[in-house]
Design a protein around this motif. Structure first.
Motif, PDB file in Angstrom:
ATOM      1  N   ASN A 182     -17.007  16.206  -3.038  1.00  0.00           N
ATOM      2  CA  ASN A 182     -17.234  15.405  -1.837  1.00  0.00           C
ATOM      3  C   ASN A 182     -16.052  15.479  -0.875  1.00  0.00           C
ATOM      4  O   ASN A 182     -16.228  15.532   0.333  1.00  0.00           O
ATOM      5  CB  ASN A 182     -17.529  13.954  -2.198  1.00  0.00           C
ATOM      6  N   LYS A 234     -23.893  13.451   9.576  1.00  0.00           N
ATOM      7  CA  LYS A 234     -23.424  14.563   8.762  1.00  0.00           C
ATOM      8  C   LYS A 234     -23.000  14.081   7.376  1.00  0.00           C
ATOM      9  O   LYS A 234     -22.597  12.929   7.201  1.00  0.00           O
ATOM     10  CB  LYS A 234     -22.241  15.247   9.444  1.00  0.00           C
ATOM     11  N   ASP A 235     -23.081  14.995   6.406  1.00  0.00           N
ATOM     12  CA  ASP A 235     -22.726  14.643   5.030  1.00  0.00           C
ATOM     13  C   ASP A 235     -21.276  14.186   4.925  1.00  0.00           C
ATOM     14  O   ASP A 235     -20.974  13.234   4.211  1.00  0.00           O
ATOM     15  CB  ASP A 235     -22.952  15.839   4.104  1.00  0.00           C
ATOM     16  N   LYS A 285     -20.899  10.622   6.067  1.00  0.00           N
ATOM     17  CA  LYS A 285     -21.476   9.711   5.067  1.00  0.00           C
ATOM     18  C   LYS A 285     -20.513   9.534   3.893  1.00  0.00           C
ATOM     19  O   LYS A 285     -20.320   8.426   3.396  1.00  0.00           O
ATOM     20  CB  LYS A 285     -22.803  10.266   4.549  1.00  0.00           C
TER      21      LYS A 285
END
Length: 70
Positions: free
Chosen positions: A27, A2-3, A6
């Motif tokens: 982010n 998953k983002d 990461k």
């Protein structure tokens, strides 16, 4: 992967170990929404921390403590 995961791993860990870097607001929001990062709790005074701790300790019986070790 998953983002959010990461983002978490790339922000704080690298080939040479822990990084000392900042993260973009975008982010951070992605990772927070996915449950990989969180807001730091507000700072509390020493007195308030002791009061909270005292309230928690009152809820724990000596029997519970003994059972935790057995």
């Amino acid at each position: 992967m998953k983002d959010g995961l990461k983002i978490l791993l790339n922000t704080y860990w690298g080939k040479e170990g822990w990084k000392d870097v900042s993260i973009s607001e975008k982010n951070f929001e992605i990772a927070k929404i996915e449950g990989y990062m969180f807001e730091y709790p507000k700072q509390i005074s020493h007195k308030e921390a002791l009061q909270r701790l005292n309230n928690i300790v009152r809820k724990i019986s000596p029997e519970d403590v003994a059972n935790a070790f057995l």
